[in-house]
Design a protein around this motif. Structure first.
Motif, PDB file in Angstrom:
ATOM      1  N   PRO A  71      12.622  17.796  13.072  1.00  0.00           N
ATOM      2  CA  PRO A  71      11.323  17.426  13.073  1.00  0.00           C
ATOM      3  C   PRO A  71      11.131  15.964  12.414  1.00  0.00           C
ATOM      4  O   PRO A  71      10.211  15.299  13.086  1.00  0.00           O
ATOM      5  CB  PRO A  71      10.461  18.291  12.197  1.00  0.00           C
ATOM      6  N   TYR A  72      12.133  15.382  11.810  1.00  0.00           N
ATOM      7  CA  TYR A  72      11.754  14.041  11.246  1.00  0.00           C
ATOM      8  C   TYR A  72      11.728  12.973  12.359  1.00  0.00           C
ATOM      9  O   TYR A  72      11.423  12.273  12.711  1.00  0.00           O
ATOM     10  CB  TYR A  72      12.840  13.589  10.007  1.00  0.00           C
ATOM     11  N   GLY A  73      12.953  13.312  13.227  1.00  0.00           N
ATOM     12  CA  GLY A  73      13.387  12.389  14.380  1.00  0.00           C
ATOM     13  C   GLY A  73      12.054  12.671  15.440  1.00  0.00           C
ATOM     14  O   GLY A  73      11.611  11.576  15.785  1.00  0.00           O
ATOM     15  N   PHE A  98       1.070  -1.149   0.014  1.00  0.00           N
ATOM     16  CA  PHE A  98      -0.037   0.016   0.127  1.00  0.00           C
ATOM     17  C   PHE A  98       1.075   1.151   0.085  1.00  0.00           C
ATOM     18  O   PHE A  98       1.646   1.345   0.762  1.00  0.00           O
ATOM     19  CB  PHE A  98      -0.850   0.024   1.406  1.00  0.00           C
ATOM     20  N   ASP A  99       0.917   1.895  -1.084  1.00  0.00           N
ATOM     21  CA  ASP A  99       1.892   3.104  -1.380  1.00  0.00           C
ATOM     22  C   ASP A  99       1.224   4.224  -1.942  1.00  0.00           C
ATOM     23  O   ASP A  99       0.582   3.876  -2.909  1.00  0.00           O
ATOM     24  CB  ASP A  99       3.048   2.419  -1.830  1.00  0.00           C
ATOM     25  N   ASN A 100       1.526   5.325  -1.751  1.00  0.00           N
ATOM     26  CA  ASN A 100       1.111   6.516  -2.573  1.00  0.00           C
ATOM     27  C   ASN A 100       2.044   7.057  -3.612  1.00  0.00           C
ATOM     28  O   ASN A 100       1.795   7.991  -4.391  1.00  0.00           O
ATOM     29  CB  ASN A 100       0.656   7.731  -1.677  1.00  0.00           C
ATOM     30  N   SER A 118       4.697   8.739  -3.371  1.00  0.00           N
ATOM     31  CA  SER A 118       5.234   9.832  -3.249  1.00  0.00           C
ATOM     32  C   SER A 118       6.755  10.028  -3.577  1.00  0.00           C
ATOM     33  O   SER A 118       7.383  10.793  -4.199  1.00  0.00           O
ATOM     34  CB  SER A 118       4.840  10.567  -2.046  1.00  0.00           C
ATOM     35  N   THR A 119       7.255   8.846  -3.056  1.00  0.00           N
ATOM     36  CA  THR A 119       8.747   8.621  -3.216  1.00  0.00           C
ATOM     37  C   THR A 119       9.226   7.424  -3.719  1.00  0.00           C
ATOM     38  O   THR A 119      10.340   6.788  -3.925  1.00  0.00           O
ATOM     39  CB  THR A 119       9.591   9.087  -1.956  1.00  0.00           C
ATOM     40  N   GLY A 120       7.937   6.355  -3.792  1.00  0.00           N
ATOM     41  CA  GLY A 120       8.388   5.236  -4.065  1.00  0.00           C
ATOM     42  C   GLY A 120       8.160   4.917  -5.616  1.00  0.00           C
ATOM     43  O   GLY A 120       7.822   5.690  -6.281  1.00  0.00           O
TER      44      GLY A 120
HETATM   45  N1  LIG Z   1      16.774   4.695   4.438  1.00  0.00           N
HETATM   46  C1  LIG Z   1      17.176   4.857   5.666  1.00  0.00           C
HETATM   47  O1  LIG Z   1      18.454   4.808   5.752  1.00  0.00           O
HETATM   48  C2  LIG Z   1      16.131   4.931   6.880  1.00  0.00           C
HETATM   49  C3  LIG Z   1      16.820   5.046   8.128  1.00  0.00           C
HETATM   50  C4  LIG Z   1      15.881   5.142   9.262  1.00  0.00           C
HETATM   51  C5  LIG Z   1      14.723   5.010   9.120  1.00  0.00           C
HETATM   52  N2  LIG Z   1      14.319   4.768   7.961  1.00  0.00           N
HETATM   53  C6  LIG Z   1      12.598   4.676   7.738  1.00  0.00           C
HETATM   54  O2  LIG Z   1      12.351   3.369   6.950  1.00  0.00           O
HETATM   55  C7  LIG Z   1      11.039   3.623   6.071  1.00  0.00           C
HETATM   56  C8  LIG Z   1      11.360   3.491   4.627  1.00  0.00           C
HETATM   57  O3  LIG Z   1      12.218   4.448   4.382  1.00  0.00           O
HETATM   58  P1  LIG Z   1      13.173   4.274   2.788  1.00  0.00           P
HETATM   59  O4  LIG Z   1      14.517   4.832   2.753  1.00  0.00           O
HETATM   60  O5  LIG Z   1      12.735   2.935   2.038  1.00  0.00           O
HETATM   61  O6  LIG Z   1      12.180   5.423   2.117  1.00  0.00           O
HETATM   62  P2  LIG Z   1      11.539   5.594   0.770  1.00  0.00           P
HETATM   63  O7  LIG Z   1      11.174   7.040   0.422  1.00  0.00           O
HETATM   64  O8  LIG Z   1      12.059   4.878  -0.404  1.00  0.00           O
HETATM   65  O9  LIG Z   1      10.365   4.887   1.014  1.00  0.00           O
HETATM   66  C9  LIG Z   1       8.991   5.189   1.796  1.00  0.00           C
HETATM   67  C10 LIG Z   1       7.749   4.944   0.996  1.00  0.00           C
HETATM   68  O10 LIG Z   1       6.574   5.287   1.735  1.00  0.00           O
HETATM   69  C11 LIG Z   1       5.721   5.957   0.739  1.00  0.00           C
HETATM   70  N3  LIG Z   1       4.806   6.903   1.350  1.00  0.00           N
HETATM   71  C12 LIG Z   1       5.238   7.799   2.053  1.00  0.00           C
HETATM   72  N4  LIG Z   1       4.228   8.458   2.527  1.00  0.00           N
HETATM   73  C13 LIG Z   1       3.202   7.935   2.352  1.00  0.00           C
HETATM   74  C14 LIG Z   1       1.751   7.951   2.658  1.00  0.00           C
HETATM   75  N5  LIG Z   1       1.426   8.831   3.435  1.00  0.00           N
HETATM   76  N6  LIG Z   1       0.865   6.906   2.137  1.00  0.00           N
HETATM   77  C15 LIG Z   1       1.427   5.861   1.414  1.00  0.00           C
HETATM   78  N7  LIG Z   1       2.807   5.754   1.166  1.00  0.00           N
HETATM   79  C16 LIG Z   1       3.370   6.690   1.365  1.00  0.00           C
HETATM   80  C17 LIG Z   1       6.618   6.470  -0.182  1.00  0.00           C
HETATM   81  O11 LIG Z   1       5.938   6.506  -1.582  1.00  0.00           O
HETATM   82  C18 LIG Z   1       7.682   5.338  -0.481  1.00  0.00           C
HETATM   83  O12 LIG Z   1       7.316   4.558  -1.359  1.00  0.00           O
HETATM   84  C19 LIG Z   1      10.574   5.112   6.704  1.00  0.00           C
HETATM   85  O13 LIG Z   1       9.699   5.126   7.532  1.00  0.00           O
HETATM   86  C20 LIG Z   1      11.769   5.878   7.164  1.00  0.00           C
HETATM   87  O14 LIG Z   1      11.676   6.638   7.937  1.00  0.00           O
HETATM   88  C21 LIG Z   1      14.836   4.640   6.826  1.00  0.00           C
END
Ligand SMILES: NC(=O)c1ccc[n+]([C@@H]2O[C@H](COP(=O)([O-])OP(=O)(O)OC[C@H]3O[C@@H](n4cnc5c(N)ncnc54)[C@H](O)[C@@H]3O)[C@@H](O)[C@H]2O)c1
Length: 333
Positions: A148-150, A37-39, A41-43
């Motif tokens: 804010p992220y943290g 389930f993904d919007n 936005s960055t996926g």
């Molecule tokens: N990459 C890292 O080093 C890292 C480190 C610590 C924590 N995290 C956490 O891991 C998770 C995944 O990170 P990632 O690196 O794969 O990032 P990413 O941006 O590649 O993946 C995030 C996914 O969530 C989707 N998304 C965001 N908001 C959404 C919403 N409102 N509804 C539906 N989909 C939504 C995006 O489209 C994307 O596919 C995040 O929660 C992030 O905070 C990542």
């Protein structure tokens, strides 16, 4: 511990993202049924295995989420969906709280309605903020995020704990340190063109896709003055999700786990490693510090090993750089 749960359907929010899509592949290999389930936005939908169901939707759309949880008889959720760019979160805090915190609230409300029992939550080393006494950070270290992220992740952790106390849902909070590298079979990796994770940026520079790499601050109280992080290979992080899910499916109580190798590398060391493996001395520029960066974040993963039986398989900075480089060579503009 059960090896796999073939009848279990897992909803993966954010499953089209970097970490989510790698985890989806591994879940499918373990015979789980997977709904992403993904919007977007960055996926990227291309990152999602064709063997998973894909639903494009926003986690704040509780009605759609509830419907999907019911239709697919979802039993467990892995919740990756979030915004995660520290710099952007400083500039647009409300968007981070809205997406990450309201997104989790909506997911929990839908989960409660559908009777979901297990949830694995993606948290971050950013909840520790400025824990920089050069000690390994275990789960008991005080959490004082400095961006804010943290803070959005820490608020989510607290909401999840309150929720689990009063419902039948059990959770595993996984605090990743810096996830890096690409799938070792070359099929998946970081896809975003707008790269900001260091290893990804360095791979792009090594291939001439960008002209130089900035080091944000060289006057931190670390050995070479640049920030130190614990870089963990994407394949190891994906495996931790399988173990955390199995732990919950086996009835384990809610827990939090710090996820890293317990070894820090500075920004300068990572860039040197990428220059070495790519044999390209790309240009590096020292820039001003970025607001919200901690000097030192390195995980103590003793609890992860003890309770989940996790063992690192790819604890090798050169290997992380090589996999990222190989992926970057194949993929992208
Ligand atoms: N990459 C890292 O080093 C890292 C480190 C610590 C924590 N995290 C956490 O891991 C998770 C995944 O990170 P990632 O690196 O794969 O990032 P990413 O941006 O590649 O993946 C995030 C996914 O969530 C989707 N998304 C965001 N908001 C959404 C919403 N409102 N509804 C539906 N989909 C939504 C995006 O489209 C994307 O596919 C995040 O929660 C992030 O905070 C990542």
């Amino acid at each position: 511990m059960r090896e796999s749960m073939p009848t279990t359907t897992v909803l993966v929010t954010g499953g089209a993202g970097y970490i989510g899509s790698h985890t989806v592949t591994r879940l499918l290999q373990q015979q789980y049924k997977v709904v992403v389930f993904d919007n977007l936005s960055t996926g990227f939908v291309e990152a999602v295995s064709p063997d998973a169901e894909f639903i494009q939707g926003d986690i704040r759309d509780r009605r759609l989420l509830s419907q999907v949880l019911g239709d697919y008889k979802v039993h467990s959720i892995i919740h990756f969906a979030a915004k995660l760019n520290v710099k952007e979160s400083v500039q647009q805090p409300l968007e981070y709280y809205e997406n990450n915190v309201l997104g989790l609230l909506s997911t929990l409300q839908a989960a409660q309605q559908a009777g979901v029992e297990n949830l694995v939550f993606s948290s971050s080393s950013n909840v520790f903020g400025d824990a920089s006494s050069e000690k390994l950070i275990d789960e008991s270290v005080v959490k004082l995020p400095i961006n804010p992220y943290g803070r959005s992740k820490l608020i989510c952790e607290e909401i999840l704990k309150d929720f689990s106390r009063t419902t039948k849902l059990r959770h595993a909070i996984l605090r990743y340190f810096n996830v890096a590298g690409a799938a070792l079979d070359g099929t998946n990796g970081q896809r975003t063109g707008n790269a900001y994770h260091l290893v990804h940026v360095a791979a792009q520079a090594a291939l001439g896709k960008i002209s130089e790499v900035d080091i944000y601050g060289s006057d931190y109280p670390t050995a070479d003055g640049t920030c130190v992080r614990d870089y963990i290979h994407i394949e190891d992080i994906a495996q931790i999700h399988i173990l955390a899910l199995q732990y919950l499916l086996n009835g384990g109580p809610s827990q939090d786990f710090n996820c890293g190798y317990g070894r820090g590398y500075s920004v300068a060391q990572v860039l040197a490693a990428m220059q070495k493996v790519s044999q390209n001395e790309f240009h590096i520029k020292t820039a001003a510090r970025r607001p919200g960066d901690s000097p030192w974040l390195v995980s103590d993963s003793t609890k992860l090993k003890r309770l989940l039986g996790w063992q690192a398989e790819h604890d090798d900075l050169d290997g992380i750089c090589r996999s990222a480089l190989a992926w970057e060579r194949r993929f992208g503009p």
